[in-house]
Design an enzyme around this catalytic site. Sequence first.
Site, PDB file in Angstrom:
ATOM      1  N   ARG A 101     -12.846  -3.484  -7.336  1.00 33.85           N
ATOM      2  CA  ARG A 101     -12.487  -4.334  -6.202  1.00 33.85           C
ATOM      3  C   ARG A 101     -13.731  -4.699  -5.384  1.00 33.85           C
ATOM      4  O   ARG A 101     -14.565  -3.848  -5.105  1.00 33.85           O
ATOM      5  CB  ARG A 101     -11.494  -3.547  -5.344  1.00 33.85           C
ATOM      6  CG  ARG A 101     -10.851  -4.314  -4.244  1.00 33.85           C
ATOM      7  CD  ARG A 101      -9.750  -3.478  -3.620  1.00 33.85           C
ATOM      8  NE  ARG A 101     -10.307  -2.403  -2.804  1.00 33.85           N
ATOM      9  CZ  ARG A 101      -9.671  -1.839  -1.772  1.00 33.85           C
ATOM     10  NH1 ARG A 101      -8.461  -2.252  -1.446  1.00 33.85           N
ATOM     11  NH2 ARG A 101     -10.219  -0.880  -1.080  1.00 33.85           N
ATOM     12  N   PHE A 155       0.852  -1.187   0.000  1.00 32.02           N
ATOM     13  CA  PHE A 155       0.000   0.000   0.000  1.00 32.02           C
ATOM     14  C   PHE A 155       0.887   1.236   0.000  1.00 32.02           C
ATOM     15  O   PHE A 155       1.881   1.287   0.728  1.00 32.02           O
ATOM     16  CB  PHE A 155      -0.877  -0.040   1.251  1.00 32.02           C
ATOM     17  CG  PHE A 155      -2.032   0.910   1.219  1.00 32.02           C
ATOM     18  CD1 PHE A 155      -3.173   0.622   0.478  1.00 32.02           C
ATOM     19  CD2 PHE A 155      -1.994   2.091   1.946  1.00 32.02           C
ATOM     20  CE1 PHE A 155      -4.243   1.500   0.465  1.00 32.02           C
ATOM     21  CE2 PHE A 155      -3.071   2.969   1.936  1.00 32.02           C
ATOM     22  CZ  PHE A 155      -4.202   2.681   1.202  1.00 32.02           C
ATOM     23  N   TYR A 194     -10.616  -0.422  10.893  1.00 34.51           N
ATOM     24  CA  TYR A 194     -11.883  -0.047  10.241  1.00 34.51           C
ATOM     25  C   TYR A 194     -12.235  -0.906   9.050  1.00 34.51           C
ATOM     26  O   TYR A 194     -13.284  -0.728   8.451  1.00 34.51           O
ATOM     27  CB  TYR A 194     -11.873   1.436   9.839  1.00 34.51           C
ATOM     28  CG  TYR A 194     -10.697   1.876   8.989  1.00 34.51           C
ATOM     29  CD1 TYR A 194     -10.658   1.608   7.629  1.00 34.51           C
ATOM     30  CD2 TYR A 194      -9.623   2.568   9.552  1.00 34.51           C
ATOM     31  CE1 TYR A 194      -9.578   2.009   6.857  1.00 34.51           C
ATOM     32  CE2 TYR A 194      -8.548   2.977   8.786  1.00 34.51           C
ATOM     33  CZ  TYR A 194      -8.525   2.697   7.440  1.00 34.51           C
ATOM     34  OH  TYR A 194      -7.458   3.078   6.678  1.00 34.51           O
ATOM     35  N   LYS A 195     -11.373  -1.842   8.671  1.00 28.11           N
ATOM     36  CA  LYS A 195     -11.692  -2.699   7.526  1.00 28.11           C
ATOM     37  C   LYS A 195     -12.468  -3.922   8.024  1.00 28.11           C
ATOM     38  O   LYS A 195     -13.591  -3.781   8.471  1.00 28.11           O
ATOM     39  CB  LYS A 195     -10.404  -3.062   6.787  1.00 28.11           C
ATOM     40  CG  LYS A 195      -9.800  -1.826   6.095  1.00 28.11           C
ATOM     41  CD  LYS A 195      -8.435  -2.066   5.492  1.00 28.11           C
ATOM     42  CE  LYS A 195      -7.935  -0.787   4.819  1.00 28.11           C
ATOM     43  NZ  LYS A 195      -6.494  -0.776   4.618  1.00 28.11           N
ATOM     44  N   ASP A 209       2.166  -6.129   7.525  1.00 27.63           N
ATOM     45  CA  ASP A 209       0.979  -5.286   7.570  1.00 27.63           C
ATOM     46  C   ASP A 209      -0.219  -6.198   7.319  1.00 27.63           C
ATOM     47  O   ASP A 209      -0.312  -6.850   6.272  1.00 27.63           O
ATOM     48  CB  ASP A 209       1.078  -4.181   6.510  1.00 27.63           C
ATOM     49  CG  ASP A 209      -0.058  -3.164   6.617  1.00 27.63           C
ATOM     50  OD1 ASP A 209      -1.161  -3.553   7.055  1.00 27.63           O
ATOM     51  OD2 ASP A 209       0.155  -1.996   6.248  1.00 27.63           O
TER      52      ASP A 209
HETATM   53  C1  LIG Z   1      -5.840   0.473   4.506  1.00 28.85           C
HETATM   54  C2  LIG Z   1      -4.366   0.320   4.622  1.00 28.85           C
HETATM   55  C3  LIG Z   1      -3.618   1.228   5.362  1.00 28.85           C
HETATM   56  C4  LIG Z   1      -4.296   2.424   5.942  1.00 28.85           C
HETATM   57  O1  LIG Z   1      -3.485   3.195   6.728  1.00 28.85           O
HETATM   58  P1  LIG Z   1      -4.115   4.337   7.643  1.00 28.85           P
HETATM   59  O2  LIG Z   1      -2.942   4.955   8.268  1.00 28.85           O
HETATM   60  O3  LIG Z   1      -5.017   3.665   8.627  1.00 28.85           O
HETATM   61  O4  LIG Z   1      -4.883   5.261   6.767  1.00 28.85           O
HETATM   62  C5  LIG Z   1      -2.261   0.991   5.498  1.00 28.85           C
HETATM   63  N1  LIG Z   1      -1.671  -0.078   4.926  1.00 28.85           N
HETATM   64  C6  LIG Z   1      -2.375  -0.951   4.189  1.00 28.85           C
HETATM   65  C7  LIG Z   1      -1.695  -2.125   3.589  1.00 28.85           C
HETATM   66  C8  LIG Z   1      -3.739  -0.765   4.001  1.00 28.85           C
HETATM   67  O5  LIG Z   1      -4.440  -1.621   3.260  1.00 28.85           O
END
Ligand SMILES: *Cc1c(COP(=O)(O)O)cnc(C)c1O
Length: 399
Positions: free
Chosen positions: A358, A115, A211-212, A186
């Site tokens: 997605r 990400f 939050y996911k 992660d």
């Molecule tokens: C959703 C996601 C994030 C989100 O990071 P935030 O700091 O909570 O906005 C980070 N890494 C990955 C791999 C994600 O999918």
Amino acid sequence: MTVPDLFRATRALFELPDGVIYLDGNSLGPLPRAARERVAREVEKGWGSKLIRGWNEAGWIDLPVTVGNKIARLIGADAGTVVAGDSTSVNLFKVLTAALAKTERKRILTDSGNFPTDIYVAERVAAGLGQGHEVKVVAPEAVEDAIGADSGVVMLTEVDYRTGRLHDMASLTKRAHAEGALVIWDLAHSAGALPVDLKAANADFAVGCGYKYLNGGPGAPAFLYVRPDHAGRIEPLLAGWMGHYAPFAFEQHYQPAEGINRMRVGTPPILSMASLDAALDVWADVDMQAVRKRSTELTERFIAEVETRCPELELASPRDPARRGSQVSFRFGEGYAAMRALIDRGVIGDFRAPDIMRFGFTPLYVGVEDVIEAAMHLEAVMRGRLWEWAEYQRREKVT
Ligand SMILES: *Cc1c(COP(=O)(O)O)cnc(C)c1O
């Protein structure tokens, strides 16, 4: 409870709007009824009545650890090794700087499927430390071979946010350790999506999202994990009073708290924490193996339906379910507008640039009937070329 009964029961724990098939719980989980009640109670009885006494009387001060312990159960970690708070990006900063301090090596190895925020954090950490660190980004398939004697920290996201490609956590961790590297995982698209066993994999550090799949609410606190033998030795770079061994001694200089508590920084957002805390109770009777089995059924069925109905769409996810997380992605040049049209029909997925449509599959509240209905709507969008409509072409800020 039989498996269908289990998922019928969990579905009843969520508030989902009528007429919506929600295939975006991988991006923002829906509202658990218990979270709504808990936040209301915390506002009224906590903030409203207890005022500052709530920190002691309502257990607010310990919520990051209470919540962390509930998450620990879902990711194969022991109680006392996970703490909730901050965002995934900030937690990544914390564990990455902690990991780099433990090695002389200067290279952070990651992959191009990671990400963007993870890569941004790593790049700025490498530059900001001023000690000659560098970030090496390779293709996801090339990670295993790229791990070598120069790898200091291997920083990976287990499930690719675009394609859903699943890394083999156990084998990559083993390989990294054999080369003398530390590993950060992660789990943003893993926690609550599939069985994770940090302990069995012997991972050094992990971070993830609240939050996911954990359904904590928009911007819910994230979490981080530190292997117990590292936890007591970290000198946090991002130090704050909540990670001090005695925050209310108000000492002039920082001294880290015992264990995982030193990874805390500032005051936790109690209303968001409370929401996540209540949302995690949804998982009390849920077996992650059952979730995985059902999620595989759902993703397999969706792929089959869409490939039959929508030949224009190209599968972007691994075809082998063992190599995929709990999402399915299709490539389509007009994917953004097509997704907008689909959302207008009540089927909510999302779009990731440049061309990924997605869909997340969350057995707690998505069933086989939803999958079939969603595919039918997608077929209608494609047949009707609804992506051509001007109203669907206009880009919103959040895709
Ligand atoms: C959703 C996601 C994030 C989100 O990071 P935030 O700091 O909570 O906005 C980070 N890494 C990955 C791999 C994600 O999918």
